[in-house]
Design an enzyme around this catalytic site. Sequence first.
Site, mmCIF file in Angstrom:
data_model
loop_
_atom_site.group_PDB
_atom_site.id
_atom_site.type_symbol
_atom_site.label_atom_id
_atom_site.label_comp_id
_atom_site.label_asym_id
_atom_site.label_seq_id
_atom_site.Cartn_x
_atom_site.Cartn_y
_atom_site.Cartn_z
ATOM 1 N N LYS A 112 0.809 -1.339 0.023
ATOM 2 C CA LYS A 112 0.036 0.071 0.074
ATOM 3 C C LYS A 112 0.855 1.311 -0.015
ATOM 4 C CE LYS A 112 -4.474 -1.613 1.861
ATOM 5 N NZ LYS A 112 -5.346 -1.548 2.738
ATOM 6 N N LYS A 194 -4.991 -9.769 -6.828
ATOM 7 C CA LYS A 194 -6.428 -9.868 -6.037
ATOM 8 C C LYS A 194 -7.058 -9.010 -6.435
ATOM 9 C CE LYS A 194 -6.317 -7.051 -1.771
ATOM 10 N NZ LYS A 194 -6.591 -7.213 -0.318
ATOM 11 N N LYS A 197 -10.365 -2.961 -3.950
ATOM 12 C CA LYS A 197 -10.780 -1.488 -4.350
ATOM 13 C C LYS A 197 -9.650 -0.556 -5.053
ATOM 14 C CE LYS A 197 -10.736 0.119 0.227
ATOM 15 N NZ LYS A 197 -9.996 -0.866 0.832
HETATM 16 N N1 AQP Z 1 -9.902 -10.282 -3.632
HETATM 17 C C1 AQP Z 1 -10.332 -10.723 -2.186
HETATM 18 N N2 AQP Z 1 -10.535 -12.049 -2.259
HETATM 19 C C2 AQP Z 1 -10.834 -12.456 -1.017
HETATM 20 N N3 AQP Z 1 -10.919 -11.770 -0.044
HETATM 21 C C3 AQP Z 1 -10.780 -10.478 -0.079
HETATM 22 N N4 AQP Z 1 -10.882 -9.348 0.900
HETATM 23 C C4 AQP Z 1 -10.429 -8.033 0.271
HETATM 24 N N5 AQP Z 1 -10.165 -8.535 -1.120
HETATM 25 C C5 AQP Z 1 -10.323 -9.760 -1.303
HETATM 26 C C6 AQP Z 1 -11.483 -9.640 2.311
HETATM 27 O O1 AQP Z 1 -12.394 -8.630 2.628
HETATM 28 C C7 AQP Z 1 -12.282 -8.347 3.536
HETATM 29 C C8 AQP Z 1 -12.544 -6.822 4.074
HETATM 30 O O2 AQP Z 1 -11.265 -6.362 3.851
HETATM 31 P P1 AQP Z 1 -10.910 -4.670 4.125
HETATM 32 O O3 AQP Z 1 -12.097 -3.935 4.593
HETATM 33 O O4 AQP Z 1 -9.557 -4.795 4.588
HETATM 34 O O5 AQP Z 1 -10.939 -4.295 2.689
HETATM 35 P P2 AQP Z 1 -9.605 -4.197 1.846
HETATM 36 O O6 AQP Z 1 -8.788 -5.108 2.169
HETATM 37 O O7 AQP Z 1 -9.673 -2.483 2.168
HETATM 38 O O8 AQP Z 1 -10.163 -4.377 0.471
HETATM 39 P P3 AQP Z 1 -9.445 -4.206 -0.739
HETATM 40 O O9 AQP Z 1 -10.187 -4.130 -1.749
HETATM 41 O O10 AQP Z 1 -8.386 -5.585 -0.569
HETATM 42 O O11 AQP Z 1 -8.644 -2.991 -0.247
HETATM 43 P P4 AQP Z 1 -7.117 -2.520 -0.573
HETATM 44 O O12 AQP Z 1 -6.814 -2.754 -2.014
HETATM 45 O O13 AQP Z 1 -7.151 -1.336 -0.104
HETATM 46 O O14 AQP Z 1 -6.387 -3.563 0.241
HETATM 47 C C9 AQP Z 1 -10.948 -8.839 4.638
HETATM 48 O O15 AQP Z 1 -11.581 -9.978 5.240
HETATM 49 C C10 AQP Z 1 -10.238 -9.296 2.971
HETATM 50 O O16 AQP Z 1 -9.408 -10.402 3.562
#
Ligand code: AQP
Length: 329
Positions: A112, A194, A197
């Site tokens: 990140k 993966k 967002k």
């Molecule tokens: N691609 C994915 N496959 C399976 N599980 C996923 N999670 C996120 N992406 C995947 C799971 O969603 C839950 C919430 O995660 P969060 O609130 O941490 O959301 P996030 O990580 O901000 O979502 P993103 O899209 O993955 O954001 P970035 O790119 O900012 O890291 C968690 O249980 C996560 O494992």
Amino acid sequence: RPRVLSGIQPTAGSFHLGNYLGALRQWVTLQDTHDAFYCVVDLHAITVEQDPKTLRQNTRVSAAQLLALGIDPDHATLFVQSHVPEHAQLSWVLQCLTGFGEAGRMTQFKDKSARQEAQVGVGLFTYPILQAADILLYQAHHVPVGEDQRQHLELTRDLAQRFNSRYGRTFRLPEAYIPKDTAKIYDLQDPTSKMSKSVPSGVVELLEDPKRAAKKIRSAVTDTGREITYDPAAKAGVSNLLVIYSALTGRTVDDLVAAYEGKGYGDLKKDLGEVFTEFVTPVQDRVRQYLADPAELDKVLARGAERARDVAGRTLARVYDRVGFLPAR
Ligand code: AQP
């Protein structure tokens, strides 16, 4: 009943298919077998810059989505992280137990911070420690998350163990509860990374127009072959679509492969677009209904916060006592 805790960020407004299949779907089933605590983690959200009005709205939108997906506030404790100050308070104590190098080894921080163009804040660095506090406050047995959270769970266990051995047994050591088939949903445009967002092109959002989502699915990247088979190494794109299809319908991947024998990628994508639309349309309707009455939604969250504080407050009091803080009179 065993306890379960998990959280999700309100940052994007809409959750995506990765969030749903990797985590939220398990939240719904676990509320029947576990004493479940689920939170919208707005403290985590401000580790990157947020517009205050949007954050407030997205927090309600997130809670509405959780309810719409099937979280029942009479079965599970649903709350907003900032409503329970113990999260930030325990996080401080745990930060004081964390090594600088230990925190620096977290791959999500490395990814990140490398991606972020603006200045990287200390909050992004200490993010996993706040997450450890979220979990340990509730003495959770299990933490339903996607594969990307495995390392943070390990850190949580290390911190719990360290605290316990220094001050006496205080925290339960939680275990990650990671689904076997949908632990990592991949980006539709880049099926080797993966779905996230942070990379919006290949993401399917639960709240986007289903027509647009179906179009994204139809234009998902697949290989140049023709045959529909499950082979994540050689056919990452098709395999990802099969996993999503299977999870949304309850049909096994083998069954789908057999059903699509002799058919092309286009057929699979078109059908998956329809499957997604069918799944998401009633969810979107329910989200709209919950959002039409924000006062009621806030009431649900207030009730959740009260229940959460009851548990979190007890853990924090024990922690404060153990580390030697003078009790406030
Ligand atoms: N691609 C994915 N496959 C399976 N599980 C996923 N999670 C996120 N992406 C995947 C799971 O969603 C839950 C919430 O995660 P969060 O609130 O941490 O959301 P996030 O990580 O901000 O979502 P993103 O899209 O993955 O954001 P970035 O790119 O900012 O890291 C968690 O249980 C996560 O494992």
